[in-house]
Write a protein that holds these residues in place. Sequence first.
Motif, mmCIF file in Angstrom:
data_model
loop_
_atom_site.group_PDB
_atom_site.id
_atom_site.type_symbol
_atom_site.label_atom_id
_atom_site.label_comp_id
_atom_site.label_asym_id
_atom_site.label_seq_id
_atom_site.Cartn_x
_atom_site.Cartn_y
_atom_site.Cartn_z
ATOM 1 N N ASN A 68 -29.318 -48.970 29.176
ATOM 2 C CA ASN A 68 -28.038 -48.789 29.949
ATOM 3 C C ASN A 68 -27.780 -50.112 30.632
ATOM 4 O O ASN A 68 -27.115 -50.126 31.906
ATOM 5 C CB ASN A 68 -28.497 -47.688 30.863
ATOM 6 C CG ASN A 68 -29.783 -47.886 31.876
ATOM 7 O OD1 ASN A 68 -30.078 -49.080 32.032
ATOM 8 N ND2 ASN A 68 -30.495 -47.062 32.052
ATOM 9 N N VAL A 86 -24.296 -56.057 32.469
ATOM 10 C CA VAL A 86 -23.491 -54.825 33.369
ATOM 11 C C VAL A 86 -24.278 -53.593 33.012
ATOM 12 O O VAL A 86 -24.500 -53.221 31.951
ATOM 13 C CB VAL A 86 -22.121 -54.815 32.712
ATOM 14 C CG1 VAL A 86 -21.412 -53.642 33.346
ATOM 15 C CG2 VAL A 86 -21.498 -56.028 32.780
ATOM 16 N N VAL A 88 -24.661 -49.755 33.472
ATOM 17 C CA VAL A 88 -23.834 -48.624 33.293
ATOM 18 C C VAL A 88 -24.452 -47.091 33.573
ATOM 19 O O VAL A 88 -25.579 -47.172 33.315
ATOM 20 C CB VAL A 88 -22.971 -48.706 32.021
ATOM 21 C CG1 VAL A 88 -22.199 -50.082 31.611
ATOM 22 C CG2 VAL A 88 -24.057 -48.527 30.640
ATOM 23 N N THR A 89 -23.466 -46.490 33.741
ATOM 24 C CA THR A 89 -23.963 -44.945 33.549
ATOM 25 C C THR A 89 -24.223 -44.613 32.429
ATOM 26 O O THR A 89 -23.684 -44.881 31.459
ATOM 27 C CB THR A 89 -22.864 -44.012 34.515
ATOM 28 O OG1 THR A 89 -21.588 -44.122 33.803
ATOM 29 C CG2 THR A 89 -22.854 -44.656 36.018
ATOM 30 N N GLY A 93 -20.604 -44.511 30.789
ATOM 31 C CA GLY A 93 -20.612 -45.858 30.481
ATOM 32 C C GLY A 93 -19.863 -46.583 31.504
ATOM 33 O O GLY A 93 -19.389 -47.905 31.402
ATOM 34 N N SER A 94 -19.547 -46.327 32.601
ATOM 35 C CA SER A 94 -18.839 -46.904 33.998
ATOM 36 C C SER A 94 -20.081 -47.971 34.372
ATOM 37 O O SER A 94 -21.123 -47.591 34.483
ATOM 38 C CB SER A 94 -18.508 -45.915 34.931
ATOM 39 O OG SER A 94 -17.631 -44.985 34.539
ATOM 40 N N PRO A 95 -19.240 -49.148 34.735
ATOM 41 C CA PRO A 95 -20.013 -50.185 35.437
ATOM 42 C C PRO A 95 -20.698 -49.860 36.608
ATOM 43 O O PRO A 95 -20.296 -49.287 37.526
ATOM 44 C CB PRO A 95 -19.260 -51.382 35.062
ATOM 45 C CG PRO A 95 -17.811 -50.812 35.510
ATOM 46 C CD PRO A 95 -18.037 -49.491 34.559
ATOM 47 N N HIS A 166 -12.160 -49.409 37.127
ATOM 48 C CA HIS A 166 -13.515 -49.208 37.528
ATOM 49 C C HIS A 166 -14.076 -49.752 39.136
ATOM 50 O O HIS A 166 -13.450 -50.786 39.232
ATOM 51 C CB HIS A 166 -14.661 -49.829 36.743
ATOM 52 C CG HIS A 166 -14.708 -49.110 35.066
ATOM 53 N ND1 HIS A 166 -14.974 -47.934 35.241
ATOM 54 C CD2 HIS A 166 -14.534 -49.673 34.082
ATOM 55 C CE1 HIS A 166 -14.748 -47.496 33.688
ATOM 56 N NE2 HIS A 166 -14.710 -48.642 33.027
ATOM 57 N N LEU A 168 -16.636 -51.140 41.081
ATOM 58 C CA LEU A 168 -17.954 -51.466 40.824
ATOM 59 C C LEU A 168 -18.740 -51.483 41.966
ATOM 60 O O LEU A 168 -18.376 -51.983 42.888
ATOM 61 C CB LEU A 168 -17.818 -53.195 40.576
ATOM 62 C CG LEU A 168 -19.211 -53.848 40.048
ATOM 63 C CD1 LEU A 168 -19.878 -53.331 38.623
ATOM 64 C CD2 LEU A 168 -18.724 -55.235 39.908
ATOM 65 N N PRO A 346 -20.110 -43.090 25.921
ATOM 66 C CA PRO A 346 -20.092 -44.729 26.144
ATOM 67 C C PRO A 346 -20.380 -45.128 24.529
ATOM 68 O O PRO A 346 -21.333 -44.629 23.840
ATOM 69 C CB PRO A 346 -21.134 -44.658 27.076
ATOM 70 C CG PRO A 346 -21.244 -43.597 27.702
ATOM 71 C CD PRO A 346 -20.919 -42.581 26.731
ATOM 72 N N MET A 350 -17.069 -51.238 27.199
ATOM 73 C CA MET A 350 -16.065 -50.684 27.797
ATOM 74 C C MET A 350 -15.419 -49.318 26.825
ATOM 75 O O MET A 350 -14.658 -48.496 27.293
ATOM 76 C CB MET A 350 -15.097 -51.385 28.695
ATOM 77 C CG MET A 350 -15.834 -52.246 29.478
ATOM 78 S SD MET A 350 -16.482 -51.393 30.823
ATOM 79 C CE MET A 350 -17.678 -52.688 31.322
#
Length: 467
Positions: A68, A86, A88-89, A93-95, A166, A168, A346, A350
Amino acid sequence: MNRLELLNLFKQGLGDLLEAVERELAKPQRDPFTEVDPNRRPHEHDTRRLFVDELLKHLGWRLGLGGNVLEEARLQADTTKFMDYVGVTDEAGSPLLLVEAKAWEKPAIAARGGGQFSSEAALVVAAIQHIRDGKAAGTSPISPEWDAYLRQVHGYVRTLSEGYHHTLPRAVVISGEWLVVFADPVETFLGTARPDEIAIFTRGQFKDRAEEIFGLLHRSALTQDAPIPLRPAQIRQFIDLDSVSGAFHGVHVHYERSGSMLFARRPRILLYPALFVARKDGAVFTVIARDEHVELDYTRDDEGTDTLTPHLESVRARSADLLAACAAELQGELTPSELGDFPGFPNGGMAKALVRDLPEANEWLVATGSAEHYLLAEPRVQDCRFHSWAECGPDAALQSAISVRSLEPRAFFTDTQQHHCAHQGVLDRRHGRCLIQAVDSRTCCQACVYLDHCWTAAERAALPCGQ
Protein backbone atom coordinates in the motif's frame (compact mmCIF):
# COMPACT_ATOMS: atom_id res chain seq x y z
CA MET A 1 -4.45 -5.99 16.94
CA ASN A 2 -5.45 -3.12 19.18
CA ARG A 3 -3.55 0.14 19.49
CA LEU A 4 -1.46 -0.92 22.49
CA GLU A 5 -0.26 -4.06 20.71
CA LEU A 6 0.63 -2.11 17.57
CA LEU A 7 2.40 0.57 19.60
CA ASN A 8 4.43 -2.02 21.47
CA LEU A 9 5.45 -3.72 18.22
CA PHE A 10 6.49 -0.36 16.79
CA LYS A 11 8.59 0.55 19.80
CA GLN A 12 10.31 -2.82 19.68
CA GLY A 13 10.90 -2.63 15.92
CA LEU A 14 12.13 0.95 16.08
CA GLY A 15 14.61 0.07 18.83
CA ASP A 16 15.97 -2.84 16.79
CA LEU A 17 16.20 -0.62 13.71
CA LEU A 18 18.12 2.12 15.53
CA GLU A 19 20.59 -0.45 16.86
CA ALA A 20 21.06 -1.87 13.36
CA VAL A 21 21.64 1.66 12.02
CA GLU A 22 24.32 2.28 14.64
CA ARG A 23 26.12 -0.92 13.65
CA GLU A 24 25.92 0.02 9.99
CA LEU A 25 27.26 3.52 10.56
CA ALA A 26 30.14 2.09 12.60
CA LYS A 27 31.44 0.13 9.63
CA PRO A 28 34.50 1.96 8.29
CA GLN A 29 33.94 0.86 4.71
CA ARG A 30 30.62 -0.09 3.14
CA ASP A 31 31.73 0.38 -0.47
CA PRO A 32 34.56 -2.01 -1.46
CA PHE A 33 35.41 0.05 -4.55
CA THR A 34 36.36 3.28 -2.77
CA GLU A 35 38.94 4.32 -0.24
CA VAL A 36 38.09 3.87 3.42
CA ASP A 37 36.17 6.87 4.77
CA PRO A 38 35.01 6.38 8.38
CA ASN A 39 32.98 9.61 8.23
CA ARG A 40 31.03 8.65 5.13
CA ARG A 41 27.26 8.67 5.49
CA PRO A 42 24.72 6.90 3.26
CA HIS A 43 23.53 8.74 0.15
CA GLU A 44 19.80 8.96 -0.58
CA HIS A 45 19.43 5.47 -2.04
CA ASP A 46 21.21 3.90 0.94
CA THR A 47 19.23 6.06 3.36
CA ARG A 48 16.02 4.75 1.85
CA ARG A 49 17.16 1.14 1.80
CA LEU A 50 18.78 1.03 5.24
CA PHE A 51 16.41 3.25 7.18
CA VAL A 52 13.32 4.73 5.53
CA ASP A 53 12.05 1.45 4.05
CA GLU A 54 12.42 -0.29 7.39
CA LEU A 55 10.86 2.55 9.36
CA LEU A 56 7.79 2.51 7.11
CA LYS A 57 7.42 -1.25 7.60
CA HIS A 58 7.50 -0.81 11.37
CA LEU A 59 4.84 1.90 10.97
CA GLY A 60 2.48 -0.62 9.38
CA TRP A 61 3.06 0.20 5.71
CA ARG A 62 3.63 -2.50 3.08
CA LEU A 63 6.20 -1.82 0.40
CA GLY A 64 6.69 -3.76 -2.80
CA LEU A 65 4.32 -5.75 -4.99
CA GLY A 66 0.81 -5.81 -3.58
CA GLY A 67 1.72 -3.24 -0.94
CA ASN A 68 0.00 0.00 0.00
CA VAL A 69 3.01 2.24 -0.63
CA LEU A 70 3.72 3.60 -4.10
CA GLU A 71 7.40 4.27 -4.75
CA GLU A 72 8.49 6.94 -7.23
CA ALA A 73 4.82 7.72 -7.75
CA ARG A 74 4.20 9.78 -10.87
CA LEU A 75 2.46 13.11 -10.41
CA GLN A 76 1.46 14.91 -13.59
CA ALA A 77 1.34 18.70 -13.32
CA ASP A 78 3.09 21.34 -15.44
CA THR A 79 5.93 18.85 -15.47
CA THR A 80 6.02 15.20 -14.44
CA LYS A 81 7.22 14.77 -10.88
CA PHE A 82 8.02 11.65 -8.92
CA MET A 83 7.23 11.39 -5.22
CA ASP A 84 9.58 9.12 -3.27
CA TYR A 85 6.85 7.30 -1.33
CA VAL A 86 3.08 7.67 -1.17
CA GLY A 87 1.11 5.53 1.28
CA VAL A 88 -2.43 4.97 -0.01
CA THR A 89 -5.73 3.55 1.15
CA ASP A 90 -6.51 -0.01 0.11
CA GLU A 91 -10.11 0.76 -0.87
CA ALA A 92 -9.73 3.93 -2.95
CA GLY A 93 -6.01 4.35 -3.57
CA SER A 94 -6.23 7.84 -2.07
CA PRO A 95 -2.95 9.24 -0.70
CA LEU A 96 -2.53 9.14 3.06
CA LEU A 97 1.17 9.77 3.55
CA LEU A 98 3.77 11.53 1.40
CA VAL A 99 7.40 10.79 2.29
CA GLU A 100 10.35 12.64 0.76
CA ALA A 101 13.68 11.03 1.62
CA LYS A 102 16.95 12.96 1.70
CA ALA A 103 20.51 11.71 1.94
CA TRP A 104 21.78 10.96 5.43
CA GLU A 105 24.14 13.91 5.73
CA LYS A 106 21.69 16.55 4.50
CA PRO A 107 21.53 19.40 7.03
CA ALA A 108 18.82 19.80 9.60
CA ILE A 109 16.57 22.88 9.68
CA ALA A 110 18.57 26.09 10.02
CA ALA A 111 17.90 29.79 9.52
CA ARG A 112 19.65 31.62 6.71
CA GLY A 113 22.31 34.02 7.87
CA GLY A 114 21.86 33.32 11.57
CA GLY A 115 18.27 34.58 11.76
CA GLN A 116 16.47 34.19 15.07
CA PHE A 117 13.12 32.41 15.50
CA SER A 118 11.30 31.15 18.56
CA SER A 119 11.50 27.54 17.33
CA GLU A 120 12.45 25.47 14.31
CA ALA A 121 8.75 25.03 13.55
CA ALA A 122 8.26 28.82 13.58
CA LEU A 123 11.13 29.12 11.10
CA VAL A 124 9.48 26.56 8.82
CA VAL A 125 6.19 28.48 9.01
CA ALA A 126 7.96 31.69 7.99
CA ALA A 127 9.68 29.92 5.10
CA ILE A 128 6.40 28.44 3.85
CA GLN A 129 4.74 31.85 3.97
CA HIS A 130 7.71 33.23 2.03
CA ILE A 131 7.04 30.64 -0.70
CA ARG A 132 3.29 31.34 -0.73
CA ASP A 133 3.98 35.08 -1.10
CA GLY A 134 5.85 34.30 -4.31
CA LYS A 135 9.18 35.55 -3.02
CA ALA A 136 12.51 34.41 -4.41
CA ALA A 137 14.40 31.44 -2.97
CA GLY A 138 17.46 33.60 -2.39
CA THR A 139 15.66 35.74 0.20
CA SER A 140 14.04 32.90 2.16
CA PRO A 141 14.52 32.99 5.94
CA ILE A 142 15.51 29.30 5.87
CA SER A 143 18.64 27.63 4.49
CA PRO A 144 18.78 27.06 0.71
CA GLU A 145 18.43 23.27 1.05
CA TRP A 146 15.32 23.60 3.19
CA ASP A 147 13.79 26.23 0.97
CA ALA A 148 14.10 23.69 -1.87
CA TYR A 149 12.57 20.90 0.24
CA LEU A 150 9.61 23.06 1.25
CA ARG A 151 9.00 24.20 -2.32
CA GLN A 152 9.04 20.56 -3.40
CA VAL A 153 6.48 19.46 -0.80
CA HIS A 154 4.38 22.57 -1.44
CA GLY A 155 4.20 21.64 -5.12
CA TYR A 156 3.19 18.06 -4.36
CA VAL A 157 0.48 19.06 -1.88
CA ARG A 158 -0.93 21.69 -4.22
CA THR A 159 -1.01 19.32 -7.22
CA LEU A 160 -2.63 16.53 -5.21
CA SER A 161 -5.26 18.99 -3.94
CA GLU A 162 -5.97 21.04 -7.05
CA GLY A 163 -5.15 18.53 -9.80
CA TYR A 164 -6.33 15.29 -8.21
CA HIS A 165 -8.77 16.56 -5.53
CA HIS A 166 -7.00 14.64 -2.77
CA THR A 167 -6.67 15.99 0.76
CA LEU A 168 -3.32 14.64 1.98
CA PRO A 169 -3.40 13.82 5.73
CA ARG A 170 0.38 13.67 6.33
CA ALA A 171 3.63 14.73 4.69
CA VAL A 172 7.14 13.88 5.83
CA VAL A 173 10.67 14.95 4.96
CA ILE A 174 13.24 12.56 6.39
CA SER A 175 16.92 11.72 6.45
CA GLY A 176 18.64 9.31 8.78
CA GLU A 177 19.39 12.09 11.27
CA TRP A 178 16.10 13.96 11.39
CA LEU A 179 12.39 13.66 10.67
CA VAL A 180 9.95 16.50 9.97
CA VAL A 181 6.22 15.72 9.97
CA PHE A 182 3.51 18.01 8.62
CA ALA A 183 0.40 16.90 10.50
CA ASP A 184 -1.99 18.86 8.23
CA PRO A 185 -0.08 19.55 5.00
CA VAL A 186 -3.03 20.97 3.08
CA GLU A 187 -3.69 23.61 5.73
CA THR A 188 0.04 24.19 6.31
CA PHE A 189 1.00 24.69 2.66
CA LEU A 190 -2.25 25.98 1.15
CA GLY A 191 -4.04 27.58 4.12
CA THR A 192 -2.65 28.98 7.33
CA ALA A 193 0.60 27.43 8.57
CA ARG A 194 0.95 26.96 12.34
CA PRO A 195 4.00 25.78 14.28
CA ASP A 196 1.95 23.29 16.31
CA GLU A 197 1.10 21.37 13.09
CA ILE A 198 4.79 20.70 12.43
CA ALA A 199 6.64 18.04 14.46
CA ILE A 200 10.43 17.87 14.29
CA PHE A 201 12.51 14.94 15.57
CA THR A 202 16.23 14.17 15.63
CA ARG A 203 17.61 10.64 15.57
CA GLY A 204 18.54 10.89 19.21
CA GLN A 205 14.87 11.59 20.04
CA PHE A 206 13.31 8.82 17.94
CA LYS A 207 13.22 6.23 20.72
CA ASP A 208 12.01 8.54 23.50
CA ARG A 209 9.35 10.08 21.25
CA ALA A 210 8.28 6.78 19.64
CA GLU A 211 4.65 7.10 20.77
CA GLU A 212 4.39 10.54 19.17
CA ILE A 213 5.84 9.23 15.89
CA PHE A 214 3.42 6.28 16.05
CA GLY A 215 0.43 8.58 16.55
CA LEU A 216 1.41 10.72 13.59
CA LEU A 217 2.56 8.16 11.04
CA HIS A 218 1.40 4.63 11.81
CA ARG A 219 -0.99 3.39 9.18
CA SER A 220 -3.61 2.50 11.80
CA ALA A 221 -3.67 6.16 12.87
CA LEU A 222 -4.45 7.34 9.34
CA THR A 223 -6.92 4.77 8.04
CA GLN A 224 -8.98 1.74 8.93
CA ASP A 225 -8.33 -0.92 6.33
CA ALA A 226 -11.19 -3.19 5.37
CA PRO A 227 -10.40 -6.86 4.81
CA ILE A 228 -10.81 -8.27 1.32
CA PRO A 229 -13.36 -9.69 1.16
CA LEU A 230 -15.90 -8.52 3.70
CA ARG A 231 -18.76 -10.75 4.71
CA PRO A 232 -22.19 -9.09 4.40
CA ALA A 233 -22.48 -8.85 8.20
CA GLN A 234 -19.23 -6.81 8.32
CA ILE A 235 -20.22 -4.12 5.85
CA ARG A 236 -21.77 -1.71 8.36
CA GLN A 237 -18.40 -1.40 10.11
CA PHE A 238 -17.18 0.60 7.10
CA ILE A 239 -20.18 2.11 5.36
CA ASP A 240 -23.79 3.10 6.00
CA LEU A 241 -26.65 3.47 3.55
CA ASP A 242 -26.41 7.27 3.38
CA SER A 243 -22.73 7.13 2.37
CA VAL A 244 -23.25 4.58 -0.45
CA SER A 245 -22.61 6.05 -3.89
CA GLY A 246 -23.24 2.84 -5.80
CA ALA A 247 -23.37 -0.96 -5.65
CA PHE A 248 -21.81 -2.95 -8.48
CA HIS A 249 -21.99 -6.62 -9.34
CA GLY A 250 -18.78 -8.44 -10.07
CA VAL A 251 -16.82 -11.63 -9.56
CA HIS A 252 -13.65 -12.79 -7.91
CA VAL A 253 -11.82 -14.82 -10.55
CA HIS A 254 -9.52 -17.67 -9.54
CA TYR A 255 -7.51 -19.19 -12.41
CA GLU A 256 -6.02 -22.67 -11.98
CA ARG A 257 -3.56 -24.70 -14.02
CA SER A 258 -5.28 -28.03 -13.62
CA GLY A 259 -3.95 -31.53 -14.15
CA SER A 260 -0.77 -33.52 -13.65
CA MET A 261 2.64 -32.03 -14.38
CA LEU A 262 3.35 -35.19 -16.38
CA PHE A 263 0.80 -34.20 -19.00
CA ALA A 264 -0.45 -31.07 -20.68
CA ARG A 265 -2.14 -28.99 -18.00
CA ARG A 266 -5.38 -27.16 -18.77
CA PRO A 267 -6.95 -23.99 -17.40
CA ARG A 268 -9.78 -24.12 -14.89
CA ILE A 269 -11.62 -20.92 -13.91
CA LEU A 270 -13.56 -20.59 -10.66
CA LEU A 271 -15.80 -17.59 -10.05
CA TYR A 272 -17.03 -16.23 -6.73
CA PRO A 273 -19.92 -13.75 -7.07
CA ALA A 274 -18.98 -10.43 -5.45
CA LEU A 275 -20.59 -7.09 -4.71
CA PHE A 276 -18.50 -3.94 -4.79
CA VAL A 277 -20.04 -1.21 -2.64
CA ALA A 278 -18.69 2.28 -3.32
CA ARG A 279 -18.62 4.99 -0.68
CA LYS A 280 -19.04 8.66 -1.57
CA ASP A 281 -15.33 9.31 -0.90
CA GLY A 282 -14.39 6.87 -3.67
CA ALA A 283 -13.57 3.90 -1.43
CA VAL A 284 -14.71 0.54 -2.80
CA PHE A 285 -15.48 -2.39 -0.49
CA THR A 286 -15.52 -5.97 -1.70
CA VAL A 287 -18.24 -8.23 -0.27
CA ILE A 288 -18.37 -11.99 -0.89
CA ALA A 289 -20.96 -14.03 0.99
CA ARG A 290 -19.27 -17.42 1.07
CA ASP A 291 -16.43 -19.41 -0.38
CA GLU A 292 -18.54 -21.56 -2.72
CA HIS A 293 -17.39 -21.10 -6.28
CA VAL A 294 -19.12 -21.48 -9.62
CA GLU A 295 -16.93 -23.17 -12.22
CA LEU A 296 -16.88 -21.54 -15.64
CA ASP A 297 -17.92 -24.05 -18.30
CA TYR A 298 -20.36 -24.76 -21.05
CA THR A 299 -23.32 -27.10 -20.68
CA ARG A 300 -24.59 -29.08 -23.67
CA ASP A 301 -28.30 -28.44 -24.25
CA ASP A 302 -30.92 -30.83 -25.64
CA GLU A 303 -29.95 -29.89 -29.20
CA GLY A 304 -26.31 -30.75 -28.61
CA THR A 305 -25.19 -27.10 -28.52
CA ASP A 306 -22.72 -25.75 -25.98
CA THR A 307 -24.32 -23.00 -23.91
CA LEU A 308 -23.12 -20.78 -21.07
CA THR A 309 -26.65 -20.03 -19.85
CA PRO A 310 -26.79 -22.47 -16.86
CA HIS A 311 -23.46 -21.13 -15.60
CA LEU A 312 -24.63 -17.53 -15.94
CA GLU A 313 -27.91 -18.30 -14.20
CA SER A 314 -26.06 -19.85 -11.26
CA VAL A 315 -23.85 -16.76 -10.92
CA ARG A 316 -26.88 -14.50 -11.31
CA ALA A 317 -28.83 -16.27 -8.54
CA ARG A 318 -25.94 -16.06 -6.07
CA SER A 319 -25.30 -12.42 -6.99
CA ALA A 320 -28.95 -11.61 -6.27
CA ASP A 321 -28.70 -13.32 -2.87
CA LEU A 322 -25.55 -11.35 -2.07
CA LEU A 323 -27.15 -8.05 -3.06
CA ALA A 324 -30.17 -8.80 -0.88
CA ALA A 325 -27.98 -9.75 2.07
CA CYS A 326 -26.01 -6.49 1.84
CA ALA A 327 -29.19 -4.44 1.50
CA ALA A 328 -30.59 -6.11 4.61
CA GLU A 329 -27.42 -5.33 6.58
CA LEU A 330 -27.58 -1.67 5.48
CA GLN A 331 -31.33 -1.61 6.22
CA GLY A 332 -32.32 -0.21 2.86
CA GLU A 333 -32.45 -0.87 -0.84
CA LEU A 334 -29.42 -1.36 -3.10
CA THR A 335 -29.87 -1.12 -6.84
CA PRO A 336 -26.98 -2.26 -9.02
CA SER A 337 -25.36 0.68 -10.81
CA GLU A 338 -24.09 0.80 -14.37
CA LEU A 339 -20.45 -0.08 -14.98
CA GLY A 340 -19.71 3.42 -16.26
CA ASP A 341 -20.41 4.78 -12.77
CA PHE A 342 -17.91 2.48 -11.05
CA PRO A 343 -15.24 4.64 -9.34
CA GLY A 344 -12.54 2.06 -10.02
CA PHE A 345 -10.06 -0.04 -8.09
CA PRO A 346 -6.65 1.41 -7.20
CA ASN A 347 -4.27 0.61 -10.06
CA GLY A 348 -0.64 1.14 -9.05
CA GLY A 349 -0.81 4.92 -8.80
CA MET A 350 -3.47 7.58 -9.10
CA ALA A 351 -5.20 5.68 -11.92
CA LYS A 352 -8.29 3.53 -11.41
CA ALA A 353 -9.31 0.28 -13.10
CA LEU A 354 -12.30 -2.03 -13.58
CA VAL A 355 -10.17 -5.10 -12.83
CA ARG A 356 -7.92 -5.40 -9.79
CA ASP A 357 -4.98 -7.78 -9.46
CA LEU A 358 -4.77 -9.43 -6.07
CA PRO A 359 -1.42 -10.19 -4.38
CA GLU A 360 -1.54 -13.86 -5.33
CA ALA A 361 -0.98 -14.75 -8.98
CA ASN A 362 -4.02 -15.67 -11.08
CA GLU A 363 -6.48 -13.93 -8.74
CA TRP A 364 -8.56 -10.91 -9.76
CA LEU A 365 -11.51 -8.80 -8.70
CA VAL A 366 -13.66 -7.98 -11.73
CA ALA A 367 -16.35 -5.30 -11.61
CA THR A 368 -19.28 -5.82 -13.99
CA GLY A 369 -21.77 -3.14 -12.94
CA SER A 370 -25.43 -4.00 -13.41
CA ALA A 371 -24.47 -7.27 -15.15
CA GLU A 372 -23.53 -10.21 -12.94
CA HIS A 373 -20.74 -11.58 -15.15
CA TYR A 374 -18.04 -10.32 -17.50
CA LEU A 375 -19.30 -12.73 -20.18
CA LEU A 376 -22.56 -12.62 -22.13
CA ALA A 377 -24.59 -15.72 -22.92
CA GLU A 378 -23.74 -15.23 -26.59
CA PRO A 379 -21.96 -12.61 -28.70
CA ARG A 380 -23.71 -9.43 -29.76
CA VAL A 381 -22.93 -10.28 -33.39
CA GLN A 382 -24.63 -13.46 -34.51
CA ASP A 383 -23.09 -15.99 -36.92
CA CYS A 384 -19.66 -14.38 -36.95
CA ARG A 385 -17.36 -16.66 -38.93
CA PHE A 386 -14.22 -15.55 -37.08
CA HIS A 387 -14.88 -17.90 -34.16
CA SER A 388 -13.41 -20.51 -36.52
CA TRP A 389 -9.70 -20.54 -37.35
CA ALA A 390 -10.37 -22.14 -40.73
CA GLU A 391 -12.82 -19.39 -41.68
CA CYS A 392 -10.31 -16.62 -40.92
CA GLY A 393 -8.15 -17.43 -43.93
CA PRO A 394 -5.02 -15.25 -44.04
CA ASP A 395 -6.19 -13.48 -40.86
CA ALA A 396 -6.11 -16.70 -38.79
CA ALA A 397 -4.15 -16.49 -35.53
CA LEU A 398 -1.00 -18.60 -35.05
CA GLN A 399 -0.28 -21.62 -37.25
CA SER A 400 -3.23 -23.77 -36.31
CA ALA A 401 -6.54 -23.75 -34.49
CA ILE A 402 -6.72 -23.98 -30.69
CA SER A 403 -8.62 -27.23 -30.36
CA VAL A 404 -8.14 -27.77 -26.60
CA ARG A 405 -8.00 -25.36 -23.71
CA SER A 406 -4.55 -23.87 -23.42
CA LEU A 407 -2.33 -22.23 -20.81
CA GLU A 408 -0.05 -20.67 -23.40
CA PRO A 409 -1.57 -18.81 -25.05
CA ARG A 410 -4.27 -18.44 -22.42
CA ALA A 411 -7.32 -19.76 -24.22
CA PHE A 412 -10.20 -21.12 -22.19
CA PHE A 413 -12.66 -21.19 -25.07
CA THR A 414 -11.59 -23.16 -28.13
CA ASP A 415 -11.95 -23.05 -31.88
CA THR A 416 -15.52 -22.68 -33.25
CA GLN A 417 -16.98 -22.02 -29.77
CA GLN A 418 -19.00 -18.82 -29.80
CA HIS A 419 -16.91 -17.17 -27.06
CA HIS A 420 -13.64 -17.77 -28.94
CA CYS A 421 -11.92 -15.34 -31.33
CA ALA A 422 -9.46 -16.68 -33.94
CA HIS A 423 -8.85 -13.43 -35.88
CA GLN A 424 -5.22 -12.29 -35.62
CA GLY A 425 -5.98 -8.68 -36.52
CA VAL A 426 -8.49 -8.35 -33.69
CA LEU A 427 -6.10 -10.02 -31.25
CA ASP A 428 -3.29 -7.66 -32.28
CA ARG A 429 -5.44 -4.57 -31.87
CA ARG A 430 -6.83 -5.60 -28.49
CA HIS A 431 -3.34 -6.16 -27.04
CA GLY A 432 -2.80 -3.76 -24.15
CA ARG A 433 -6.46 -2.76 -23.91
CA CYS A 434 -8.24 -6.03 -23.08
CA LEU A 435 -9.18 -6.07 -19.39
CA ILE A 436 -9.45 -9.87 -19.16
CA GLN A 437 -6.36 -10.69 -21.26
CA ALA A 438 -4.76 -12.47 -18.29
CA VAL A 439 -7.83 -14.69 -17.83
CA ASP A 440 -8.38 -15.59 -21.49
CA SER A 441 -6.50 -13.90 -24.31
CA ARG A 442 -8.90 -15.28 -26.95
CA THR A 443 -12.31 -14.32 -25.58
CA CYS A 444 -14.55 -12.79 -28.24
CA CYS A 445 -14.87 -9.06 -27.54
CA GLN A 446 -18.50 -9.13 -28.66
CA ALA A 447 -19.23 -11.60 -25.87
CA CYS A 448 -17.66 -9.47 -23.13
CA VAL A 449 -19.30 -6.74 -21.02
CA TYR A 450 -16.21 -4.55 -21.45
CA LEU A 451 -16.62 -4.03 -25.22
CA ASP A 452 -17.64 -0.37 -24.86
CA HIS A 453 -14.87 0.29 -22.33
CA CYS A 454 -12.06 -1.21 -24.41
CA TRP A 455 -13.00 0.13 -27.85
CA THR A 456 -14.24 3.52 -29.07
CA ALA A 457 -17.35 3.66 -31.24
CA ALA A 458 -15.20 4.14 -34.34
CA GLU A 459 -12.97 1.22 -33.40
CA ARG A 460 -15.96 -1.02 -32.77
CA ALA A 461 -17.37 -0.16 -36.19
CA ALA A 462 -14.05 -1.12 -37.79
CA LEU A 463 -13.92 -4.59 -36.22
CA PRO A 464 -14.33 -7.40 -38.77
CA CYS A 465 -16.95 -9.18 -36.64
CA GLY A 466 -19.74 -10.60 -38.76
CA GLN A 467 -18.25 -9.43 -42.07
